[in-house]
Write a protein that holds these residues in place. Structure first.
Motif, PDB file in Angstrom:
ATOM      1  N   CYS A  90      -0.376   5.405  -8.329  1.00  0.00           N
ATOM      2  CA  CYS A  90      -0.802   4.203  -7.596  1.00  0.00           C
ATOM      3  C   CYS A  90      -1.972   3.521  -8.290  1.00  0.00           C
ATOM      4  O   CYS A  90      -2.025   2.288  -8.376  1.00  0.00           O
ATOM      5  N   HIS A  91      -2.893   4.314  -8.789  1.00  0.00           N
ATOM      6  CA  HIS A  91      -4.046   3.739  -9.493  1.00  0.00           C
ATOM      7  C   HIS A  91      -3.581   2.980 -10.743  1.00  0.00           C
ATOM      8  O   HIS A  91      -4.059   1.875 -11.033  1.00  0.00           O
ATOM      9  N   ALA A  92      -2.624   3.564 -11.466  1.00  0.00           N
ATOM     10  CA  ALA A  92      -2.113   2.911 -12.675  1.00  0.00           C
ATOM     11  C   ALA A  92      -1.392   1.612 -12.352  1.00  0.00           C
ATOM     12  O   ALA A  92      -1.411   0.668 -13.157  1.00  0.00           O
ATOM     13  N   SER A 109      -2.315  14.580  -6.203  1.00  0.00           N
ATOM     14  CA  SER A 109      -2.981  14.055  -7.399  1.00  0.00           C
ATOM     15  C   SER A 109      -2.064  13.114  -8.178  1.00  0.00           C
ATOM     16  O   SER A 109      -2.489  12.049  -8.637  1.00  0.00           O
ATOM     17  N   SER A 166       0.867  -1.177   0.000  1.00  0.00           N
ATOM     18  CA  SER A 166       0.000   0.000   0.000  1.00  0.00           C
ATOM     19  C   SER A 166       0.902   1.225   0.000  1.00  0.00           C
ATOM     20  O   SER A 166       2.088   1.137   0.333  1.00  0.00           O
ATOM     21  N   ALA A 185      -3.052  -0.016  -3.584  1.00  0.00           N
ATOM     22  CA  ALA A 185      -3.963   0.665  -2.662  1.00  0.00           C
ATOM     23  C   ALA A 185      -3.322   1.975  -2.199  1.00  0.00           C
ATOM     24  O   ALA A 185      -2.175   1.989  -1.759  1.00  0.00           O
ATOM     25  N   PHE A 186      -4.092   3.071  -2.299  1.00  0.00           N
ATOM     26  CA  PHE A 186      -3.542   4.403  -2.005  1.00  0.00           C
ATOM     27  C   PHE A 186      -4.328   5.076  -0.889  1.00  0.00           C
ATOM     28  O   PHE A 186      -5.560   5.016  -0.853  1.00  0.00           O
ATOM     29  N   GLY A 237      -2.167  -0.277  -9.744  1.00  0.00           N
ATOM     30  CA  GLY A 237      -3.066  -1.157  -8.994  1.00  0.00           C
ATOM     31  C   GLY A 237      -2.681  -1.293  -7.527  1.00  0.00           C
ATOM     32  O   GLY A 237      -2.889  -2.344  -6.908  1.00  0.00           O
ATOM     33  N   GLU A 247      -1.681   9.746  -6.403  1.00  0.00           N
ATOM     34  CA  GLU A 247      -2.902   8.940  -6.551  1.00  0.00           C
ATOM     35  C   GLU A 247      -2.981   8.314  -7.931  1.00  0.00           C
ATOM     36  O   GLU A 247      -3.335   7.138  -8.083  1.00  0.00           O
ATOM     37  N   ARG A 248      -2.638   9.101  -8.970  1.00  0.00           N
ATOM     38  CA  ARG A 248      -2.693   8.579 -10.348  1.00  0.00           C
ATOM     39  C   ARG A 248      -1.699   7.437 -10.548  1.00  0.00           C
ATOM     40  O   ARG A 248      -2.029   6.412 -11.148  1.00  0.00           O
TER      41      ARG A 248
END
Length: 489
Positions: A83-85, A77, A60, A89-90, A87, A80-81
């Motif tokens: 980490c989302h890319a 921002s 994480s 957990a952020f 996969g 977050e981007r």
């Protein structure tokens, strides 16, 4: 083999070694990465994401928004981007940095950051907080500690694994050059903190002004300083081992909200070993380390205090609101916390097993032959059985109430029917209750409204029970004990 491959291979081996050293668990180790958005933590994020398919851990990431930069929202921002890319957990948290703390912006922001990270680590059940400190960070830290006059512990700088604070630093053997090369070759995105160029901050001054000059003269500066830090860490380990042996030899005992040691044995260690033991003791009790002058002042008073003189010295806990004290009493040195005062408003027992009273939790335990006689309170034996088996509330006789009060002074009890009543201060002395604890023992009164209003002092918590209110050997009584809520956190 390319430099990128060497960097990744060495990093993966270091992480694998750390995981192997952890205690075997039924589930993979959970790592929480401190993600600032700078190049160091971004490179580490991508590497940890890549290795997670081959190594036994889950990952994480958390970003701390300090609110100190006009670009702070953009950094959040980006993190977050990314980490989302990947996969991953952020999580994020906004923290308030108290600019009036007197500790400086760097130290205050760092403390707020680690408090937020540790809170999230505990929430997630993660085994470690991973930070992206590298070899140059280590060099800067050692030199800054040297400028502050730090001792062996401070000069040991940072270790790969800080078990006490649950911090894992897998990049300490990596250079900034390697990290930048990795980020540029793989075209990662990261942020640049504009404050890094502000040399009014000590670390930036060291990084921008001092270190480049020193590296030009001494090309192996960083690896040499890393060796020095390692030597200091080994020396500190030996000092801690000695302190652990010394504290055991000083008859360390668990006490209410702390510990105590035999002060005569402490003095026999000599000045240097005694102060080393005190530092170790404070660290074990999670207290902020006093500076050299403060520690010398403490030791000067402790080493000269007379056997029968009461002495207390304030200490500061790691948590902002936590305080502790050193107390000298009856040839022992106590290091104990300071709880909040008992409430001025009395507590009325509602018949259950536990109640909150201000900053305290009060426990009510039904025990055979101990405490305040429940028969005197008109409690039916069947109600006692239901209370013990199912936790049902106990009902007192109509017109009776059991109430707890903070002591007002001058109260007296008769714990022994064959001896006269004694003031509570005498009872404390007879039972050798240290002076600083005495204010935290409430008096227990039975209030009767029938046939007329009356108030009877029946006990001093569970410390002393009036003989007239003590249960028989096979009868049931009510034991009352208190614990500050802060000690249960």
């Amino acid at each position: 083999m390319t430099n990128n491959t060497v960097f990744a291979t060495q990093l993966e081996k270091g992480i694998a070694s750390f995981l192997a050293a952890q205690k075997p668990q039924a589930v993979p180790v959970h790592l929480l990465l401190a993600l600032s958005g700078g190049v160091d933590s971004i490179v580490l994020l991508h590497a940890l994401s890549q290795f997670s398919s081959r190594l036994p851990y889950t990952l994480s990431a958390m970003h701390i928004h300090h609110g100190l930069s006009p670009h702070a929202d953009e950094w959040l921002s980006l993190c977050e981007r990314v980490c989302h890319a990947q996969g991953i957990a952020f999580y994020s948290a906004k923290v308030h940095v108290n600019l009036q703390s007197g500790q400086g912006i760097e130290a205050t922001a760092r403390e707020a950051r680690y408090q937020a990270l540790e809170h999230m680590r505990q929430q997630l059940g993660a085994q470690a907080i991973v930070t992206a400190h590298h070899m140059q960070d280590q060099s800067e830290t050692l030199l800054l500690q040297l400028m502050r006059g730090s001792g062996v512990k401070g000069l040991s700088a940072m270790g790969d694994w800080d078990a006490e604070r649950k911090l894992f630093r897998p990049l300490l053997q990596a250079s900034k050059t390697d990290i930048l090369q990795q980020a540029n070759s793989l075209q990662y995105q990261w942020v640049e903190d504009e404050s890094n160029t502000d040399i009014s901050y000590d670390r930036n001054f060291m990084r921008q002004t001092v270190m480049p000059v020193m590296r030009e003269r001494y090309p192996q500066l960083d690896s040499a300083l890393a060796r020095s830090a390692s030597h200091m860490a080994e020396a500190q380990s030996l000092l801690d081992m000695l302190a652990g042996q010394d504290i055991a030899a000083c008859d360390v005992r668990e006490e209410w909200l702390g510990q105590s040691v035999d002060i005569q044995r402490l003095r026999q260690l000599g000045d240097a070993r005694a102060k080393n033991m005190l530092r170790y003791w404070f660290q074990q009790l999670d207290l902020r380390m006093p500076n050299t002058e403060q520690l010398q002042n403490y030791w000067q008073q402790l080493s000269t205090v007379k056997p029968h003189r009461y002495l207390h010295l304030p200490l500061q806990g790691q948590a902002v609101k936590r305080q502790a004290y050193l107390h000298h009493y009856q040839q022992r040195l106590y290091c104990v916390g300071k709880p909040a005062a008992l409430p001025k408003t009395p507590l009325v027992w509602q018949g259950g097993k536990s109640q909150i009273w201000g900053d305290w939790q009060v426990q009510f335990k039904v025990s055979k032959g101990r405490g305040i006689a429940l028969a005197r309170l008109g409690v039916h034996p069947a109600a006692i059985t239901l209370h013990k088996r199912y936790g049902q509330s106990v009902s007192l006789s109509e017109g009776l109430e059991l109430m707890l009060f903070a002591r007002a002074g001058g109260e007296s009890l008769q714990p022994d029917a064959k001896r006269p009543r004694r003031e509570l201060k005498v009872i404390f002395q007879m039972l050798a209750i240290p002076p600083w604890q005495r204010a935290f023992y409430p008096v227990v009164n039975v209030i009767s409204s029938q046939p007329s209003h009356s108030q009877t002092l029946v006990s001093l918590a569970d410390l002393a029970i009036d003989a007239a209110w003590r249960p028989g050997r096979n009868a049931y009584g009510l034991e009352i004990s208190l614990q500050p809520l802060s000690s249960q956190a």
